[in-house]
Motif scaffolding. Structure first.
Motif, short mmCIF file in Angstrom:
data_model
loop_
_atom_site.label_atom_id
_atom_site.label_comp_id
_atom_site.label_asym_id
_atom_site.label_seq_id
_atom_site.Cartn_x
_atom_site.Cartn_y
_atom_site.Cartn_z
N UNK A 218 0.83 -1.21 0.00
CA UNK A 218 0.00 0.00 0.00
C UNK A 218 0.86 1.25 0.00
N UNK A 219 1.98 1.21 0.73
CA UNK A 219 2.86 2.38 0.84
C UNK A 219 3.40 2.78 -0.53
N UNK A 220 3.64 1.82 -1.39
CA UNK A 220 4.17 2.14 -2.72
C UNK A 220 3.13 2.82 -3.60
N UNK A 221 1.86 2.80 -3.19
CA UNK A 221 0.79 3.42 -3.96
C UNK A 221 0.35 4.75 -3.37
N UNK A 224 1.28 10.49 -0.18
CA UNK A 224 1.44 11.28 1.05
C UNK A 224 1.27 10.39 2.28
N UNK A 225 2.23 9.48 2.54
CA UNK A 225 2.09 8.55 3.68
C UNK A 225 2.05 9.23 5.04
N UNK A 226 2.64 10.44 5.14
CA UNK A 226 2.67 11.14 6.42
C UNK A 226 1.48 12.09 6.54
N UNK A 227 0.31 11.57 6.25
CA UNK A 227 -0.94 12.31 6.35
C UNK A 227 -1.81 11.63 7.40
N UNK A 426 8.31 15.61 4.06
CA UNK A 426 8.45 14.19 3.76
C UNK A 426 7.48 13.78 2.65
N UNK A 427 6.25 14.23 2.75
CA UNK A 427 5.24 13.89 1.73
C UNK A 427 5.63 14.43 0.36
N UNK A 428 6.14 15.65 0.33
CA UNK A 428 6.53 16.26 -0.95
C UNK A 428 7.67 15.47 -1.60
#
Length: 439
Positions: A218-221, A224-227, A426-428
């Protein structure tokens, strides 16, 4: 023994903890490592970061091993900074015959440094966690034992604060640490082990405890994981909030891993996020301090899914045979003897690496609280290195300690910024890297 709740196929980049046994070798026998009767012979040197048992327990293993393989001599080389030193040694080509695969090695690099041990299908019939160091259907490293993720705690310290069961939310976890600060003012409620660095990587190993087996895929998809609402945010936000609340060390730059065992064992520290592999070491420290081994417990992370706690279970360091070994037969003999005969997993309170192994007593609290185990699903074929490709391009050492040190510094007021601004950065970077890698 505590029973397992969820068993599935895994492929997670585990952090593991630097206390696991690390093996390597320098060839000193014949080129093919075989003597009369095709029995392995020669000399191998075993690299290990277990400086605490290199001259005791490991020497006992050698004596036992040589009862079966009398013509193989085993020597050990203890390495304190295994991850750092081994990264250099891999690039130099001088990394012996048998070693544990450093976390810095990505899936598509495995065949460069290590010998294939067999296929996923073959080895999967006997061993767990085989996907974690496999690539293109070949297995390059086998787990020395399995570990569950959560946090080690000194139960009397928590009970004094009125907390007798695992908190179920991040907010309750921070509140529990604040209660410890109030009731045990001389104790540090949470110990980051910031200075050693690698203990911070243990936080990432909790991936899957919220999103389940597909968490890494899921992380590879995600752009913005830090949301808020995402698992990655939950993991890193909790560490940030713990430090910002002032319930961790006053000066984390002075922490010391070996000393932290004594501190939690004696009740001067309340808790640390680690793998279950750490429990026996903390229990030993408690016993040495005159306390009861039962004072040290292991609880699941403070979040639930569908009303239940979940713990990510994965293999600890993976033992492997060096591609450059001149004594591969002897090296492989040690590898399988160590896994199947030494009893190392049980001695460390670890989950047996064999499919038919039992869960150790160190996870007794997990049975009490109905914690369900999660094993991370393997990446789709052809995408084994996708996650590492993204975080390398983003220059975010997702399985390392540097970016966590950066936001710990922000949280404690030693660097400019806020959780919101740092996570936005981080998201950017992640989104830009993902666009570059995925297209």
């Amino acid at each position: 023994m505590a029973k397992r709740h969820i068993l599935s196929v895994t492929s997670v980049t585990s952090v593991a903890a630097a206390t696991a046994l690390l093996l390597g070798a320098c060839s000193g026998g014949s080129d093919d490592g075989a003597g009369d009767g095709d029995e392995p012979s020669g000399s191998i040197t075993v690299l290990t970061n277990r400086t605490d048992i290199v001259d005791t327990v490991l020497q006992d293993y050698v004596a036992e091993f040589q009862q079966t393989y009398p013509d193989v001599d085993v020597e050990f080389e203890a390495i304190t900074d295994y991850e750092g030193d081994m990264t250099v040694r891999l690039n130099s080509g001088d990394y012996g015959d048998v070693l544990l695969v450093p976390n810095t090695v990505d899936a598509d690099q495995l065949s460069t440094f290590f010998e294939p041990l067999g296929t996923v299908d073959e080895l999967g019939e006997k061993y767990r966690f085989i996907h974690e160091k496999s690539y293109d259907g070949q297995v390059y490293g086998l787990a020395t034992f399995g570990t569950a993720l959560g946090y080690v705690l000194n139960k009397p310290v928590w009970e004094k604060a009125g907390v007798t069961e695992p908190p179920t939310t991040p907010q309750d976890f921070v509140a529990a640490l604040e209660a410890i600060k109030d009731t045990s003012p001389d104790a540090t409620p949470y110990y980051t082990n910031y200075a050693d660095g690698w203990p911070l990587t243990q936080w990432q190993s909790n991936q899957g405890s919220i999103d389940g087996p597909e968490a890494v895929n899921m992380r590879t998809e995600q752009d913005a994981p830090w949301t808020e609402g995402e698992e990655q945010y939950a993991i890193d936000s909790l560490l940030f909030d713990v430090v910002a609340a002032g319930v961790s060390e006053k000066d984390p730059t002075t922490t010391n891993w070996e000393e932290s065992k004594n501190l939690i064992g004696s009740g001067q520290v309340g808790s640390m996020v680690l793998g279950s592999w750490a429990v026996t070491q903390m229990q030993d420290a408690a016993e040495a301090a005159g306390a009861a081994r039962e004072d040290i417990g292991f609880w699941p992370m403070p979040w639930q899914t569908d009303g239940a706690f979940h713990s990510t279970v994965s293999g600890d360091y993976k033992i492997a045979v060096s591609k450059n070994s001149e004594n591969k037969e002897a090296a492989e003999a040690w590898l399988y003897w160590f896994l199947d005969e030494s009893g190392f997993a049980a001695s460390q309170g670890g989950i047996a690496p064999q499919v038919d192994g039992q869960t150790p007593e160190t996870l007794a609290d997990f049975e009490t609280y109905g914690v369900e185990e999660v094993e991370i699903a393997p990446a789709p074929e052809g995408e084994e290195s996708l996650l590492s490709d993204i975080y390398n391009a983003a220059e975010i050492d997702l399985n390392g300690d540097q970016f966590r040190r950066e936001y710990v510094d922000i949280a404690r007021g030693a660097a400019d910024g806020s959780k919101e601004s740092y996570f936005a950065d981080l998201n950017a970077r992640w989104a830009e890297a993902r666009a570059e890698v995925v297209g």
